[in-house]
Structures are given as structure tokens and as C-alpha cells.
Design a protein around this motif. Structure first.
Motif, PDB file in Angstrom:
ATOM      1  N   ILE A  38      -5.416  -4.609  13.836  1.00 39.03           N
ATOM      2  CA  ILE A  38      -4.058  -4.717  14.370  1.00 39.03           C
ATOM      3  C   ILE A  38      -3.672  -6.175  14.534  1.00 39.03           C
ATOM      4  CG2 ILE A  38      -2.629  -4.274  16.409  1.00 39.03           C
ATOM      5  CD1 ILE A  38      -4.249  -1.632  16.718  1.00 39.03           C
ATOM      6  N   SER A  39      -4.605  -6.993  15.046  1.00 37.56           N
ATOM      7  CA  SER A  39      -4.346  -8.421  15.226  1.00 37.56           C
ATOM      8  C   SER A  39      -4.073  -9.108  13.889  1.00 37.56           C
ATOM      9  CB  SER A  39      -5.541  -9.075  15.924  1.00 37.56           C
ATOM     10  OG  SER A  39      -5.362 -10.461  16.012  1.00 37.56           O
ATOM     11  N   ASP A  40      -4.874  -8.808  12.893  1.00 37.92           N
ATOM     12  CA  ASP A  40      -4.673  -9.402  11.565  1.00 37.92           C
ATOM     13  C   ASP A  40      -3.329  -8.997  10.976  1.00 37.92           C
ATOM     14  OD1 ASP A  40      -7.135 -10.623  11.742  1.00 37.92           O
ATOM     15  OD2 ASP A  40      -8.168  -9.148  10.475  1.00 37.92           O
ATOM     16  N   ALA A  41      -2.958  -7.746  11.166  1.00 41.52           N
ATOM     17  CA  ALA A  41      -1.671  -7.276  10.660  1.00 41.52           C
ATOM     18  C   ALA A  41      -0.519  -8.002  11.351  1.00 41.52           C
ATOM     19  CB  ALA A  41      -1.541  -5.763  10.857  1.00 41.52           C
ATOM     20  N   ALA A  42      -0.620  -8.183  12.662  1.00 41.64           N
ATOM     21  CA  ALA A  42       0.435  -8.879  13.401  1.00 41.64           C
ATOM     22  C   ALA A  42       0.534 -10.343  12.949  1.00 41.64           C
ATOM     23  CB  ALA A  42       0.166  -8.800  14.900  1.00 41.64           C
ATOM     24  N   LYS A  43      -0.603 -10.982  12.734  1.00 46.19           N
ATOM     25  CA  LYS A  43      -0.596 -12.368  12.248  1.00 46.19           C
ATOM     26  C   LYS A  43       0.055 -12.455  10.877  1.00 46.19           C
ATOM     27  CE  LYS A  43      -4.721 -13.844  14.736  1.00 46.19           C
ATOM     28  NZ  LYS A  43      -6.148 -14.205  14.604  1.00 46.19           N
ATOM     29  N   SER A  44      -0.260 -11.509  10.012  1.00 42.06           N
ATOM     30  CA  SER A  44       0.315 -11.510   8.668  1.00 42.06           C
ATOM     31  C   SER A  44       1.824 -11.324   8.710  1.00 42.06           C
ATOM     32  CB  SER A  44      -0.325 -10.419   7.817  1.00 42.06           C
ATOM     33  OG  SER A  44      -1.696 -10.674   7.644  1.00 42.06           O
ATOM     34  N   ILE A  45       2.278 -10.439   9.560  1.00 43.07           N
ATOM     35  CA  ILE A  45       3.722 -10.227   9.700  1.00 43.07           C
ATOM     36  C   ILE A  45       4.387 -11.487  10.233  1.00 43.07           C
ATOM     37  CG2 ILE A  45       5.487  -8.953  10.987  1.00 43.07           C
ATOM     38  CD1 ILE A  45       3.619  -6.494  10.759  1.00 43.07           C
ATOM     39  N   GLY A  46       3.749 -12.139  11.207  1.00 45.70           N
ATOM     40  CA  GLY A  46       4.290 -13.382  11.744  1.00 45.70           C
ATOM     41  C   GLY A  46       4.377 -14.467  10.692  1.00 45.70           C
TER      42      GLY A  46
END
Length: 54
Positions: A38-46
Motif C-alpha cells: 500500500i505504501s509503495d502504491a501511494a508513493k507511486s501515485i504521488g
């Protein structure tokens, strides 16, 4: 249909509780992997949104 959803929900809850009780270390590893995903996905979206602005 609502009855089937209740039964499925109870089955999932019982399975999760059994897994946590039976092997808590493995359960903790799975939760950590999930949160890292989830953290990696949020970073990628950011990063994607930042690139759109620039």
C-alpha cells in the motif's frame, strides 16, 4: 443473498482468527507485506501526480 454474505464474512473472520492464533509470526509478515504494498502504491501515485504538475 444477504445470508450468504453473512456466512462468507463469518468464515473469513474465523479463518483470520485461526491464522493469527496458529502462526502469529507469519501473520505479522503478511500484514507487513500488505502495508508495504500500500505504501509503495501511494508513493507511486504521488510521484505520478508530481510529474503531471511539472
Amino acid at each position: 443473498m444477504a445470508q450468504a454474505k453473512k456466512v462468507a464474512l463469518y468464515a473469513v473472520i474465523i479463518f483470520v482468527a485461526y491464522t493469527i492464533i496458529h502462526s502469529p509470526a507469519r501473520s505479522a509478515d503478511l500484514v507487513q507485506i500488505g502495508f508495504e504494498g500500500i505504501s509503495d502504491a501511494a508513493k507511486s501515485i504521488g510521484e505520478f501526480m508530481t510529474q503531471l504538475i511539472n
